[in-house]
Write an enzyme that holds these catalytic residues in place. Structure first.
Site, PDB file in Angstrom:
ATOM      1  N   GLN B 128       0.851  -1.184   0.000  1.00  0.00           N
ATOM      2  CA  GLN B 128       0.000   0.000   0.000  1.00  0.00           C
ATOM      3  C   GLN B 128       0.891   1.240   0.000  1.00  0.00           C
ATOM      4  O   GLN B 128       1.674   1.438   0.928  1.00  0.00           O
ATOM      5  CB  GLN B 128      -0.873  -0.061   1.262  1.00  0.00           C
ATOM      6  CG  GLN B 128      -1.863   1.039   1.402  1.00  0.00           C
ATOM      7  CD  GLN B 128      -1.950   1.475   2.853  1.00  0.00           C
ATOM      8  OE1 GLN B 128      -1.049   2.088   3.403  1.00  0.00           O
ATOM      9  NE2 GLN B 128      -3.046   1.136   3.491  1.00  0.00           N
ATOM     10  N   SER B 131       1.700   6.792   2.521  1.00  0.00           N
ATOM     11  CA  SER B 131       2.468   7.825   3.227  1.00  0.00           C
ATOM     12  C   SER B 131       3.587   8.388   2.369  1.00  0.00           C
ATOM     13  O   SER B 131       4.133   7.703   1.505  1.00  0.00           O
ATOM     14  CB  SER B 131       3.094   7.248   4.498  1.00  0.00           C
ATOM     15  OG  SER B 131       2.116   6.870   5.400  1.00  0.00           O
ATOM     16  N   SER B 163       5.448  -1.214   3.781  1.00  0.00           N
ATOM     17  CA  SER B 163       5.825  -2.554   4.235  1.00  0.00           C
ATOM     18  C   SER B 163       5.904  -3.494   3.045  1.00  0.00           C
ATOM     19  O   SER B 163       5.011  -3.493   2.196  1.00  0.00           O
ATOM     20  CB  SER B 163       4.792  -3.103   5.217  1.00  0.00           C
ATOM     21  OG  SER B 163       4.584  -2.192   6.254  1.00  0.00           O
ATOM     22  N   GLU B 246      -9.244  -2.069   7.132  1.00  0.00           N
ATOM     23  CA  GLU B 246      -8.165  -2.581   7.975  1.00  0.00           C
ATOM     24  C   GLU B 246      -8.641  -3.838   8.680  1.00  0.00           C
ATOM     25  O   GLU B 246      -9.825  -3.979   8.998  1.00  0.00           O
ATOM     26  CB  GLU B 246      -7.744  -1.534   9.005  1.00  0.00           C
ATOM     27  CG  GLU B 246      -6.896  -0.468   8.378  1.00  0.00           C
ATOM     28  CD  GLU B 246      -5.873   0.110   9.341  1.00  0.00           C
ATOM     29  OE1 GLU B 246      -5.947   1.289   9.614  1.00  0.00           O
ATOM     30  OE2 GLU B 246      -4.997  -0.674   9.767  1.00  0.00           O
ATOM     31  N   GLU B 374      -1.338  10.484  19.167  1.00  0.00           N
ATOM     32  CA  GLU B 374      -2.039  11.774  19.159  1.00  0.00           C
ATOM     33  C   GLU B 374      -3.231  11.745  18.195  1.00  0.00           C
ATOM     34  O   GLU B 374      -4.321  12.219  18.523  1.00  0.00           O
ATOM     35  CB  GLU B 374      -1.063  12.892  18.741  1.00  0.00           C
ATOM     36  CG  GLU B 374       0.020  13.165  19.781  1.00  0.00           C
ATOM     37  CD  GLU B 374       1.108  12.087  19.856  1.00  0.00           C
ATOM     38  OE1 GLU B 374       1.266  11.319  18.873  1.00  0.00           O
ATOM     39  OE2 GLU B 374       1.789  11.997  20.890  1.00  0.00           O
TER      40      GLU B 374
END
Lengths: 365, 405
Positions: B128, B131, B163, B246, B374
């Site tokens: 995937q 990011s 990954s 997910e 966060e």
């Protein structure tokens, strides 16, 4: 797998919530605080009318014969609403008699407690730094009891007390009618649930069960108290959440600031961890599982963690207004101290939890 | 309340247990030393093929796309039984957990027919590509550019934290196709061939010393328009469905990770100046803390399983899992290493303490991966508690004109 409250308990919880939303809550708590009342007598009469003290009492003794799930949701809703009634103290006494009472003791006390004719409480503290399982100074002698217990929650209104006494096997229980027992109000940090000092002076008392029963009772009470703490904690969070959605600072609702919203998220996290353990404790209690020792201790510790953090940070997030006498924050902040002192502190129960884990590991080895 | 399977669940579990006993014999114990990467990939492929042949892949997916059409409870039962062993897992979790559901939801029937069956069998590995160095928590800020050229798109840019990119055959990549639209509006999703000309994968060495992730560089990589997933400009919506897919949110603590029992074992072997460590109050409090968190998450997952078992959706409380697990791992490992003094610092391969050292290093990454502590607190506060979102000054401005405040 069915790791959830029974449907009956959920129905009772909803009914209790609805009733207490209308009849209790901070304004009712404040009325007791501002008066010299020991409790809200009219509300207590209605609670008795609802049959809540009778919940766990078997039908043969005039009760409803409900399960631990129902007891737990009642504790949660009393905790949430801060209802100034001696229900949880009475339920504690009922559990003691159910667990350890003889047939005669059951027949004598359970119908009265179920019908509200008697009000119960648990008296173990002796005004010092000892834990609930430390040896008490009071002892049964020739069927009577002398000495003092303090602070005793709802001790001003109770008519019967489960009193811890010294025995050769460790702390044990006695059941004592409070008829004629001298008592005085003890100033404590909680101004809504008054505590008393009970002074026994050759007071007639009967032994109730064994030292093992007392230890087991503290576990059952720990589960009940965990649900109460959970309800109290969630009420404080909900109040603070509403404030964070409303209060404006620097041109924004304060709930937008991560410094604020992350505290509320942490309240939620602690509350859900506590709820998982409280459910587990409720299951272990109802199943009579050996697992009750670690499960009850974990429920107690997790619920105290949630309540402490939520009560403290609720004042903090309200800012100055939260520190005023007029604001409701103090009820939760003060109730946290009452719930802690009623059954032993976080560090005491964390140690009991680890002892239970050590015992389990030894048994598995 | 009870912790037992329903009769149907018990039947399925018995069937799975028997199959695993017959097929995973070599994985009942942990490997003597960690597998080398190529060995891991080969073993993963072999195990996946076995599972596929036996009907244990895509358990909850519709039969029409090659799944088994069973309930989430069946998947969980399989996962529970599989996780009692040490079979190689992980190579397919992102591909089958996130990428392929996106492919069959948003791809054309031809594209789905080409890719889904081979992915299920494990013949092709997927990654995937989301990011970027400038877009982590703020994923919609990605800059990798896709420009249309006839029937194709040309991609240039860089992805990171991918990954298994170096062992993958295909990936799904979100690109910016319109720099003049606001950040969420100018994105489009594609399937990309990881072996295409212009693709370059470089391993990232993590602070833990391992290399589980990669950087992926795109230089004039060409993708056919037939390999677009969803409409042009709809990439954000497609990415959200990917993230929704997910793995069932009942993951919790990594398999075989140290917990409160490890801390008890470590403490039992330590004598301090003030007596056995197990008798020290601070040690006992930490054991209790770890138990409350670890077991609390396990019990919270049981609440989810109970919901799934009666055909309901799990409650929002599942959102607390990772934020609790990762920090608890770090705190517990740190305390156990503290308690171990010098022996907690020196590395001795194969020891309990080495596992804790590994846990300490890895937990720092786990607190970031898949949503930082966060961001997860924001999600709880905003989606569960209904607090207002952070102000987003960049939300409505064309991406090309954005300036940081």
């Amino acid at each position: 797998m069915n790791f959830d409250l029974s449907d009956d308990a959920k129905t009772l919880k909803e009914a209790a919530r609805k009733f207490l939303d209308a009849r209790a809550g901070p304004p009712v708590a404040r009325k007791v605080m501002d008066s010299s009342d020991t409790h809200d007598a009219a509300l207590w009469a209605e609670v008795v009318e609802q049959g809540w003290p009778a919940a766990r009492v078997p039908e043969a003794h005039g009760g409803l014969g409900l399960g631990t799930d129902e007891a737990c949701v009642l504790a949660e809703e009393i905790g949430r609403s801060l209802a100034p009634v001696p229900l949880l103290s009475t339920m504690g006494a009922i559990e003691a008699i159910l667990l350890a009472g003889t047939d005669a003791q059951k027949a004598n006390w359970l119908p009265k407690l179920a019908s509200g004719q008697a009000v119960g409480t648990i008296a173990w503290a002796e005004g010092d730094a000892k834990s609930p399982t430390a040896m008490p100074s009071l002892a049964l002698s020739g069927g009577t009891l002398s000495g003092a217990k303090s602070p005793v929650a709802d001790g001003l209104v109770a008519t019967v007390a489960i009193v811890t006494v010294a025995s050769a096997d460790g702390p044990a229980m006695a059941i004592v009618s409070l008829d004629g027992v001298s008592r005085e109000k003890v100033e404590t940090l909680d101004l809504v649930r008054p505590s008393a000092r009970l002074q026994f002076d050759n007071t007639p008392a009967e032994a109730l069960g064994t030292a093992t029963d007392w230890v087991k009772l503290t576990e059952q009470l720990a589960v009940l108290a965990a649900w109460e703490a959970l309800g109290t904690s969630d009420a404080a969070r909900d109040m603070t959440l509403a404030y964070a959605k409303d209060r404006v600072a620097f041109g924004q609702r304060i709930g937008r600031y991560q410094g604020v919203k992350h505290k509320l998220a942490d309240m939620y996290i602690l509350s859900e961890l506590a709820r998982a353990h409280a459910l587990h404790g409720c299951w272990a209690w109802s199943a009579g599982a050996a697992e009750l020792s670690p499960a009850a201790a974990a429920a107690r510790v997790a619920s105290l963690d949630a309540l402490k953090y939520t009560a403290e940070e609720s004042v903090q997030l309200h800012g100055g207004i939260g520190f005023t006498w007029e604001h409701d924050c103090q009820f939760y902040y003060r109730r946290n101290r009452q719930i802690v002192s009623a059954l032993g502190s976080r560090s005491y129960w964390a140690d009991r939890l680890v002892r239970a884990l050590e015992q389990r590991n030894r048994a598995a080895a | 309340m009870d912790f037992n399977d329903t009769p149907q669940e018990a039947d399925y579990r018995a069937q799975v247990k028997a199959w695993i006993a017959a097929n995973a014999g070599e994985y009942l114990n942990p490997p003597a030393k960690p597998w080398a990467l190529d060995d891991f990939v080969a073993r993963s492929k072999a195990w996946q093929a076995k599972k596929h042949a036996a009907g244990y892949v895509g358990i909850t997916w519709p039969k029409a796309v090659g799944g088994q059409g069973l309930s989430p409870m069946h998947q969980i039962i399989f996962n529970q039984e599989e996780s009692r062993t040490h079979v190689p897992t992980g190579l397919y979790s992102i591909g089958l957990g996130m990428c392929i559901p996106t492919v069959f939801t948003h791809g054309s029937p031809e594209v789905a027919a080409r890719y889904v069956p081979r992915a299920l069998k494990g013949e092709e590995v997927w990654c995937q590509l989301f990011s970027e160095p400038v877009a982590g928590s703020d994923l919609a800020s990605i800059r990798t550019r896709a420009v249309r050229d006839g029937d194709e798109w040309v991609i240039n840019g860089q992805k990171v934290w991918t990954s298994f990119a170096h062992k993958s055959d295909f990936g799904i990549v979100v690109c910016r196709t319109d720099f003049d639209a606001p950040k969420h509006k100018g994105l489009t999703m594609f399937i990309v061939d990881m072996h295409a000309p212009g693709m370059e994968v470089r391993g990232i060495k993590q602070m833990s010393g391992g290399s589980d992730f990669n950087e992926v560089f795109f230089t004039d990589v060409r993708v056919k328009d037939t390999h677009r997933l969803g409409d042009v400009g709809e990439g954000w919506k497609v990415a959200l469905t990917t993230l929704m897919h997910e793995r069932l949110a009942v993951g919790g603590k990594p398999r075989h990770a140290p917990g409160y029992q490890t801390l008890m074992t470590v403490a039992a072997g330590i004598e301090t100046d003030s007596g056995p460590a197990m008798e020290r109050a601070d040690v006992r409090q930490r054991i209790a803390d770890t138990y409350i968190a670890d077991e609390g998450i396990k019990l919270t997952q049981m609440r989810a399983l109970s919901a799934l078992s009666r055909g309901a959706m799990p409650g929002p409380e599942q959102s607390i899992s990772k934020v609790v697990v990762a920090k608890t791992m770090q705190d517990m490992a740190s305390f156990a290493l503290d308690l171990s003094e010098a022996s907690g610092f020196a590395v001795e391969p194969g020891s309990d303490l080495e596992k804790l050292q590994g846990s300490y290093m890895w937990s720092a990454g786990l607190r970031i991966a898949g949503g930082t502590d966060e961001i997860l607190r924001n999600i709880i506060a905003e989606r569960v508690l209904g607090l207002p979102g952070d102000l987003r000054p960049d939300k409505d401005t064309p991406f090309s004109q954005l300036k940081p405040l």
